[in-house]
Design an enzyme around this catalytic site. Structure first.
Site: not given
Ligand code: UD1
Ligand code: CA
Length: 472
Positions: A24, A371
């Site tokens: 934990k 592009h």
């Protein structure tokens, strides 16, 4: 001389309700681990109060992993890792702390904090500290009022002092009490050492309750905080989600108060390690991780993920771009849908467009790759323009090779360069070229099959709905 304080971080629990294998204390929370938050709050409090501090993190479940992480992360803090062999309760955990943490018994004060309360800050700790001193108590617990007291120990106040009754042991009347114990305590060390001796396990759970050290008619007190928020404990995935929500809002609000324009506080995730200058704008859905820095005037459109990257002033990152270990200089534009991988460095005024991926490449100022391109292992000079669909073929299956393009060159669309390759300055490469030989400065280069035209021959190839009607 500064007061000596020992910080006992209780982190030995199994954390069963989380439903994951990870110990934990090590569960990830906004880019850090659960235990980091209480540890940091305690440390900030000690710095603020100029206390001489020693940390003891009580470990049990997966102790090696917890220890390994914390040793690496907090090299500058003095931390011991006392082991609680069996989880026999919070008082037993504190006994393990005093036995296994060197110097703990000779401190003036002992602060007990749980590893699973990430929202506590130095402000609550300072309030406890100041109240203990001004009231002359020897022990103090932080409490709060809630309309859902289920699961918490109830604070039963007396004319002087108080007791804490655990849910399991409480009668009907006690269960109705809405002031509850947060699990955060501050003690005079000599008092707690003495009081711990008399704690037994005579209760429904058969555990040694630390809460039993608080008694009526004693110099003890409970400081009741107005808000229950800082004391949220993470015991389940739902509570982990609540903690993320609270932390995120708290971090975003701090940035907003300093002049960062976060448009939608609830839908923006900024890890506590990220630095942002006032005057940056962040649209919803952005996730900023790690050691990222964002300068003034930068503008992040929706959905950008940015990890360990530096974004300079007036940069525009358009929607849904993904950056990792990248550096973007002033006034450059990136995206939408761009990916900058580790080692990308963009100079000023660069323009990286949609569906462009860049890796380990240094671009000087005013380079444009607008592009659908891949640029890896490259150095590109200033003012280079790269057309659509450009590819650096940088990998031969074994090694990566470098591409260099000199300044002011113009690379036509659909060009592939086979690295290693060196293209000079002011070079023109015609569209559709596959370049596998170096090109000297100011040269023109073309490499493509010669175009062929055969009059009227299309009818041989066009079938079905494309067939050419003979009558016309
Ligand atoms: C505890 C308090 C309760 C309080 C609540 C607040 C006791 C008896 N009860 O209950 O009054 O309202 O916190 O959240 O203290 N741990 C160990 N070793 C152990 C047991 C626990 O290290 O043997 C650690 C856990 O890892 C955790 C912390 O102590 O960090 C608290 O233990 P937990 O079992 O969560 O206590 P609660 O039942 O929540
Ligand atoms: Ca708990």
């Amino acid at each position: 001389m500064a007061d000596k304080i020992g910080i006992a971080v209780l982190a030995a629990g199994l954390g069963k309700r989380m439903g994951v294998d990870t110990a934990k204390p090590l569960i990830p929370l906004m880019g850090r681990r659960l235990v980091d938050y209480s540890l940091q709050a305690a440390n900030e409090f000690c710095v603020e109060q100029s206390l001489d501090v020693k940390f003891g993190i009580v470990v049990g479940h997966q102790k090696e992993k917890v220890e390994e992480y914390l040793k690496e992360e907090y090299k500058n803090l003095s931390i011991d890792f006392p082991v609680q062999k069996e989880q026999k309760g919070t008082a037993d955990a504190l006994r393990a702390y005093f036995e296994g943490c060197s110097g703990a018994t000779s401190t003036d004060y002992t602060l007990v904090i749980c590893a699973d309360t990430p929202l506590i800050t130095k402000s609550e700790l300072s309030s406890l500290w100041e109240t203990l001193k001004s009231e002359n108590w020897n022990s103090i617990a932080a409490s709060f009022k809630t309309n859902k007291p289920t699961g918490y120990g109830r604070i039963i106040r007396a004319d002087k002092g108080f007791t804490i009754v655990e849910e399991k042991d409480a009668n009907e009347e006690e269960r109705k009490v809405n002031e509850v114990n947060s699990g955060l305590y501050l003690f005079e060390t000599k008092t707690i050492l003495n009081n711990l001796k008399s704690v037994d396990s005579n209760n429904k759970a058969g555990e040694f309750y630390l809460t039993d050290v608080f008694q009526k008619d004693a110099e003890v007190g409970a400081l009741c905080f107005e808000s229950e928020r800082p004391f949220l404990g993470v015991n389940s995935p739902v509570q982990l989600g609540d903690a993320v929500h609270e932390l995120k809002l708290r971090i975003n609000e701090e940035h907003q108060n300093r002049g960062v324009l976060i448009l939608e506080r609830a839908h923006t995730y900024i890890e506590p390690t990220v630095k942002i200058e006032p005057g940056a704008t962040i649209f919803p859905g952005c996730y900023l991780h790690g050691k990222t820095t964002i300068s003034t005037g930068a503008h992040l459109e929706p959905g950008c993920v940015i990890k360990d990257s530096h974004i300079a002033s007036d940069v525009l990152i358009k929607a849904y771009s993904y950056l990792e270990k990248a550096k973007v200089s002033s006034a450059s534009q990136v995206g939408p849908y761009a990916r900058l991988r580790p080692g990308t460095e963009l100079g000023e005024n660069c323009k990286i467009g949609n569906f462009v991926e860049i890796k380990k490449a240094k671009l000087d100022e005013s380079v444009s790759i607008s592009h659908l391109s891949y640029v890896g292992d490259a150095e590109i000079g200033e003012n280079v323009n790269i057309g659509c669909g450009f590819i650096t073929c940088n990998y031969d299956g074994e090694a990566k090779h470098k591409t260099v393009i000199g300044k002011n060159s113009f690379i036509g669309s659909d060009t592939q360069v086979i690295a290693p390759i060196n293209i000079g300055e002011s070079v023109f490469v015609a569209s559709g070229s596959t370049i596998n030989q170096d090109i000297p400065s100011e040269a023109f280069s073309l490499s493509r099959g010669r175009q062929v035209i055969k009059e009227k021959l299309a009818s041989r190839f066009l079938k079905g709905k494309w067939a050419i009607n003979k009558k016309n």
